[in-house]
Design an enzyme around this catalytic site. Structure first.
Site, PDB file in Angstrom:
ATOM      1  N   GLU A   1     -25.548   7.902  18.479  1.00 57.37           N
ATOM      2  CA  GLU A   1     -24.297   7.746  19.217  1.00 57.37           C
ATOM      3  C   GLU A   1     -24.333   6.589  20.226  1.00 57.37           C
ATOM      4  OE1 GLU A   1     -23.364  11.618  20.809  1.00 57.37           O
ATOM      5  OE2 GLU A   1     -23.053  12.480  18.819  1.00 57.37           O
TER       6      GLU A   1
ATOM      7  N   GLU B   1     -24.453  14.543  12.114  1.00 59.91           N
ATOM      8  CA  GLU B   1     -24.252  15.781  12.865  1.00 59.91           C
ATOM      9  C   GLU B   1     -22.875  16.316  12.503  1.00 59.91           C
ATOM     10  OE1 GLU B   1     -24.611  15.321  17.086  1.00 59.91           O
ATOM     11  OE2 GLU B   1     -26.535  14.261  16.967  1.00 59.91           O
TER      12      GLU B   1
END
Length: 693
Positions: free
Chosen positions: A306, A426
């Site tokens: 991220e 994810e």
């Protein structure tokens, strides 16, 4: 030397910059069976060294006939000794050291490689061994006894093994489905800091036995390396990471490792501190890539989790920052040679977002790199109101469905259709957490799980469940909710039928009437209802008309029994394929509430739930405008602003709610899963709060 001792040594003196390494290439000696080709090649590398200690990695490649059971022997020329080993059982007799296979890595097929490592102690010098024997045969790097042992090869040269080609699409497909070892190696400052137990081989074996083919190991490195300019990774930490990687590989799992919370701990300062961040990033990935360069192609590297940046002018500039780091990552990993020359590398979008602009920016990076061994990754936590239960997002509805379809279509069109595989690194819902029950209603979550599995599979996307402890109960190696796991498992291969709800509410008093649910067949055929091992009777217990399932008064009367509050029975709707749909038969009366006094820091509404469950809460001022946080909606965020306590028979209003409420009266509307709505009034005056029905 224990890992604790290694850490203390590292803090006192630091590791010797650059380390000491040798790659030894050797050949074979004729075995007793003259017809059997034998030969082996050994790569020995010291990946880290400090005063009095070092870490070494050993890779053994079998060049001859398959080996079932192995021992590798060598002599340390400078009197070194092994203090701690992984992936092999190491013993010493005099100056001779013998490493024997573990039960899970005893077999070495032709051209296959087995890897183990150890921590060692040294004094004076740390000269690499001159030769090795595998099951008594001298390793020289060739078949039939040709070749001469050589030493002193730089660790940056991939002389120990030729690069193995990879098929990115096939690798990513083989990784489906995947599982995240969340809040563990990524926890700060160490593996158990965020409440999870130490990772064990048994845990990884269990994950594999449950049908998972890959595991993502989020790893935060920022607390486990030294200062500039070398940023030397702590030997004990690297050894622990390697141990878990090797365990997972031995369980036949694909493994993905990364730089995880480093993204917001220091990488996010890249726009204003480019030189230092890039130097640190380069040093860490160079060490990691070097340490694992001879590992199986089933080990995958992911550049950053991220990526995010502080101080940029917007997403366009942040996209450029992401591109620079992704590009540097690919080039420096490739430069370490060995199997890293063709290892699958995974690149994220900015924020791992599935927005089209972010996908386009990453696609530009792929076009620039022209590397055939890359994959893209995004994360997916669903439509935000549903993911956190705000703005009335309590149900799996068309908004949630369309968000899945649109996101997965975008990544498929941008990448998969052009030959670039995609990993949903994810996925879950943001507020699904076993420690905060009720935010996401179970049946609505099951419908989401079923849809994610179906739509990802249809678009050839590999999904990796984010599990920080909410799904697998790691101490006991069991699923916290077996039905949720069964729905996930089914979604890997087929669709499952669901229904409009997994709850049927029956009033505690009065006549019992029929209740209906709408079936979502999803291409299946309805086959009947069952309670335990007993089939309910079509016609007498239930009827089906089109997609409407109706439970008869006679069946419901039997199922609710003495009509005690709460769940009195559970039945299952069964379909021609997939997981069954569980339906709870619940007895209830409309909840009641009472007056209360308190403060903005401590206020709870006395509530008799009487078998019902809270779904959401609205808050409005006298003029009808939304009150409290997120003032664009009257529906407040579950748990962040309000929280039911079924044990204490209260609904708690949080300080975060009152922090954004004006003085005066606010009307609260509580929505319950039975369909009941209750109105309640709170009046705030400074820090004082009163509540009335």
């Amino acid at each position: 030397m224990s890992p604790q001792t290694l850490v203390r040594a590292r803090r006192r003196v630091g590791m010797v910059a650059g380390g000491v390494a040798a790659l030894l290439v050797a050949g074979m000696m004729t075995a007793a069976d003259a017809q059997a080709a034998t030969g082996c090649r050994v790569a020995y590398a010291v990946s880290a060294q400090w005063p009095g200690g070092f870490t070494a990695n050993v890779s053994v490649t079998n060049l001859g006939e398959p080996v079932d059971g192995w021992t590798l022997a060598w002599t340390f020329p400078s009197g070194q000794r092994v203090t701690q080993a992984w992936s092999a059982s190491v013993t010493a007799s005099g100056g001779t050291v013998t490493a024997a296979n573990m039960s899970y890595n005893a077999t070495i097929a032709t051209s296959a490689t087995v890897t183990f490592g150890f921590n060692g102690a040294w004094t004076g010098s740390n000269t690499a061994p001159a030769s090795f024997t595998l099951n008594g045969a001298v390793c020289t790097g060739n078949l039939d006894g040709t070749g001469t042992p050589t030493a002193g090869v730089s660790p940056s040269v991939s002389a120990s093994a030729s690069p193995r080609p990879s098929d990115p699409m096939a690798i990513v497909a083989a990784m489906q489905p995947g599982w995240n070892l969340g809040n563990t190696l990524d926890a700060i400052p160490d593996e158990t800091a965020w409440g999870n137990p130490l990772t064990t081989r048994a845990m990884l074996h269990h994950v594999r036995s449950q049908g998972y083919n890959s595991i993502r190991l989020p790893i935060t490195w920022s607390n486990h390396h030294g200062a500039a300019p070398d940023y030397t990774i702590d030997a004990a930490w690297l050894a622990r990471v390697r141990q878990i990687v090797d365990w997972a590989l031995a369980e036949d799992l694909y493994v993905m490792i990364n730089l995880h919370h480093d993204s917001w701990q220091w990488i996010n300062t890249y726009p204003s501190d480019r030189t230092n961040v890039m130097n640190r990033y380069t040093a860490l990935w160079t060490q990691i890539a070097t340490a694992f360069r001879e590992h199986s192609a089933k080990l995958v590297f992911e550049s950053i989790n991220e990526p995010q940046f502080a101080g940029t002018t917007g997403d366009a500039e942040s996209d450029q920052m992401t591109q620079e780091l992704n590009t540097a990552f690919v080039r420096l990993v490739r430069q370490t040679g060995g199997d890293n020359a063709t290892r699958l590398l995974v690149l994220p979008t900015l924020h791992t977002s599935g927005e089209q602009a972010r996908l386009d920016a990453l696609n530009a990076t792929f076009n620039e790199l022209r590397d055939p061994h890359l994959a893209a990754t995004v994360h997916f936590y669903g439509w935000w109101p549903f993911s956190v239960n705000i703005a009335g997002g309590t149900r799996y509805d068309s908004n949630v469905e369309q968000d899945i379809v649109a996101t997965f279509d975008r990544v498929h069109t941008t990448f998969v259709s052009r030959g670039v595989p995609v990993i949903i690194g994810e996925w879950a819902l943001l507020s699904y957490d076993y420690t905060r029950p009720g935010i996401i209603e179970r049946g609505e979550f099951l419908k989401y799980i079923e849809a994610v599995g179906h739509h990802a599979r249809a678009r050839k996307l590999t999904t990796m469940l984010w599990d920080a402890g909410s799904f697998l109960h790691r101490p006991e190696l069991r699923w916290r909710d077996q039905g949720i796991y069964e729905m996930m498992k089914a979604s890997w291969s087929v669709r499952s039928g669901t229904a409009s709800s997994d709850q049927v509410y029956v009033p505690r008093t009065g006549a019992v009437t029929s209740k209906s649910l709408t079936l979502n067949l999803n291409g299946t055929a309805f086959e009947g209802l069952r309670q335990g091992s007993t089939d309910l009777v079509d016609g007498a217990d239930y009827t089906v008309s089109g997609d409407t399932l109706t439970l008869t008064p006679a069946a419901l009367t039997r199922l609710v029994g003495n009509r005690a509050y709460g769940v009195n029975a559970t039945i299952e709707a069964r379909f021609s394929q997939g997981a069954p749909w569980q339906i709870s038969i619940i007895t209830y009366d409309p909840p009641t509430q009472a007056a209360a006094t308190g403060s903005t820091n401590s206020f709870a509404i006395p509530t008799q739930f009487r078998g019902d469950q809270l779904a959401t809460m609205e808050a409005t001022y006298a003029d009808g405008s939304p009150a409290g946080p997120a003032n664009w909606t009257s529906f407040k965020e579950f748990w962040s602003n309000f929280q039911p306590d079924y044990t204490a028979n209260t609904i708690i209003l949080k300080p975060e709610f009152f922090a954004e409420v004006n003085d005066g009266t606010v009307t609260l509307t509580f929505h319950f899963w039975s369909g009941t709505q209750i109105t309640y009034h709170v009046t705030k005056s400074g820090t004082s709060v009163t509540g009335t029905t």
